[in-house]
Motif scaffolding. Structure first.
Motif, short mmCIF file in Angstrom:
data_model
loop_
_atom_site.label_atom_id
_atom_site.label_comp_id
_atom_site.label_asym_id
_atom_site.label_seq_id
_atom_site.Cartn_x
_atom_site.Cartn_y
_atom_site.Cartn_z
N GLU A 149 -10.95 -2.95 0.97
CA GLU A 149 -11.52 -3.94 -0.57
C GLU A 149 -10.52 -4.72 -0.30
O GLU A 149 -10.60 -5.60 -0.54
N VAL A 150 -9.38 -4.47 0.69
CA VAL A 150 -7.97 -5.29 0.72
C VAL A 150 -8.63 -6.54 1.28
O VAL A 150 -8.20 -7.78 0.91
N ASN A 151 -9.28 -6.12 2.41
CA ASN A 151 -9.83 -7.51 3.05
C ASN A 151 -10.27 -8.17 2.43
O ASN A 151 -10.91 -9.61 2.50
N ALA A 152 -11.72 -7.79 1.97
CA ALA A 152 -12.68 -8.37 0.88
C ALA A 152 -12.11 -9.60 -0.53
O ALA A 152 -12.80 -10.54 -0.96
N GLY A 153 -10.51 -9.25 -0.57
CA GLY A 153 -9.87 -9.62 -1.83
C GLY A 153 -10.12 -9.21 -3.15
O GLY A 153 -9.71 -9.62 -4.31
N ASN A 154 -10.14 -7.28 -3.12
CA ASN A 154 -11.07 -6.69 -4.47
C ASN A 154 -9.59 -6.25 -4.92
O ASN A 154 -9.91 -6.03 -6.12
N ILE A 155 -8.82 -6.30 -3.94
CA ILE A 155 -7.35 -5.97 -4.50
C ILE A 155 -6.09 -6.49 -4.73
O ILE A 155 -5.93 -6.81 -3.59
N ALA A 156 -5.71 -6.99 -5.91
CA ALA A 156 -4.05 -8.05 -5.66
C ALA A 156 -3.40 -7.32 -6.30
O ALA A 156 -2.90 -6.01 -5.57
N GLY A 157 -1.79 -7.60 -4.99
CA GLY A 157 -1.10 -7.28 -4.87
C GLY A 157 -0.62 -6.54 -3.46
O GLY A 157 0.51 -6.56 -3.50
N VAL A 158 -1.92 -7.16 -2.50
CA VAL A 158 -1.38 -6.08 -1.74
C VAL A 158 -1.86 -7.23 -0.46
O VAL A 158 -3.02 -7.92 -0.63
N ASN A 159 -1.42 -6.61 0.82
CA ASN A 159 -2.43 -7.35 2.11
C ASN A 159 -1.71 -6.23 3.18
O ASN A 159 -1.82 -5.14 3.24
N LEU A 160 -3.00 -7.20 4.46
CA LEU A 160 -3.16 -6.18 5.44
C LEU A 160 -2.69 -6.88 6.66
O LEU A 160 -1.76 -8.13 6.72
N PHE A 161 -2.04 -6.80 7.80
CA PHE A 161 -0.66 -7.23 8.73
C PHE A 161 -1.04 -5.39 10.24
O PHE A 161 -1.78 -4.70 9.14
N LYS A 162 -1.21 -6.70 10.69
CA LYS A 162 -1.20 -6.05 12.42
C LYS A 162 -0.26 -5.43 12.70
O LYS A 162 1.06 -5.76 12.67
N GLY A 163 -0.41 -4.39 12.94
CA GLY A 163 1.61 -3.08 14.04
C GLY A 163 1.16 -3.48 14.94
O GLY A 163 0.38 -4.48 15.71
N ARG A 164 2.44 -3.11 15.61
CA ARG A 164 2.65 -3.45 17.07
C ARG A 164 1.13 -2.49 18.01
O ARG A 164 1.14 -3.10 18.93
N ASP A 165 0.43 -1.23 17.45
CA ASP A 165 -0.72 -1.37 18.36
C ASP A 165 -1.90 -1.42 17.64
O ASP A 165 -2.55 -1.79 18.57
N GLY A 166 -1.70 -2.70 16.90
CA GLY A 166 -3.03 -3.39 16.61
C GLY A 166 -3.73 -2.82 15.85
O GLY A 166 -4.65 -4.28 15.53
N GLU A 167 -3.47 -2.04 15.09
CA GLU A 167 -4.32 -1.76 13.99
C GLU A 167 -3.73 -2.42 12.70
O GLU A 167 -2.23 -3.02 12.25
N LEU A 168 -4.51 -2.27 11.82
CA LEU A 168 -4.21 -2.87 10.46
C LEU A 168 -3.89 -1.90 9.18
O LEU A 168 -4.44 -1.13 9.78
N TYR A 169 -2.74 -2.48 8.42
CA TYR A 169 -2.37 -1.42 8.05
C TYR A 169 -2.14 -2.42 6.28
O TYR A 169 -2.33 -3.51 6.46
N ILE A 170 -2.50 -1.50 5.65
CA ILE A 170 -1.88 -2.03 3.81
C ILE A 170 -0.81 -2.26 3.71
O ILE A 170 0.16 -1.38 3.91
N ARG A 171 0.32 -3.00 3.40
CA ARG A 171 1.46 -3.36 2.48
C ARG A 171 1.38 -4.14 0.72
O ARG A 171 0.23 -4.98 0.85
N GLY A 172 1.94 -3.62 0.25
CA GLY A 172 2.73 -4.75 -0.65
C GLY A 172 2.77 -5.85 -0.56
O GLY A 172 3.68 -6.53 0.32
N ASP A 173 2.33 -6.85 -1.43
CA ASP A 173 3.33 -8.39 -1.01
C ASP A 173 4.36 -8.09 -1.99
O ASP A 173 4.97 -7.73 -2.10
N ALA A 174 5.59 -9.00 -0.74
CA ALA A 174 6.86 -9.37 -0.45
C ALA A 174 6.81 -9.92 -2.30
O ALA A 174 6.80 -10.88 -1.88
N ASP A 175 7.21 -9.30 -2.49
CA ASP A 175 8.06 -10.27 -3.97
C ASP A 175 8.87 -9.71 -4.13
O ASP A 175 9.15 -9.86 -5.54
N GLY A 176 10.15 -9.37 -3.42
CA GLY A 176 11.26 -8.73 -3.46
C GLY A 176 11.19 -7.94 -4.83
O GLY A 176 12.92 -7.29 -5.17
#
Length: 79
Positions: free
Chosen positions: A39-66
């Motif tokens: 859902e995040v990858n498809a752009g259906n969820i606001a305020g979060v993004n995917l990032f690639k961890g050191r292990d090569g897997e994708l993880y969900i994290r909140g957008d950096a907004d301070g």
């Protein structure tokens, strides 16, 4: 094109290690981690993004907004 309000994650489930395992959205849907990533990858969820961890897997994290109060770890838990 219709401007549809994107969902947000409003609550989380965690395993015994404190890792996020599932999410509840603002519309009440419950998504396991794999579904949530899709859902995040498809752009259906606001305020979060995917990032690639050191292990090569994708993880969900909140957008950096301070603002630490909207970090995924800070969301209420649900059963």
């Amino acid at each position: 094109m219709e401007n549809v309000e994107r969902e947000q994650f409003v609550a989380v489930q965690k395993n015994g290690d404190g890792d996020l395992t599932a999410f509840r959205t603002s519309s009440g849907r419950v998504l396991d981690y794999t579904q949530a990533k899709e859902e995040v990858n498809a752009g259906n969820i606001a305020g979060v993004n995917l990032f690639k961890g050191r292990d090569g897997e994708l993880y969900i994290r909140g957008d950096a907004d301070g603002d630490p109060t909207n970090n995924l770890d800070q969301l209420p838990r649900f059963e």
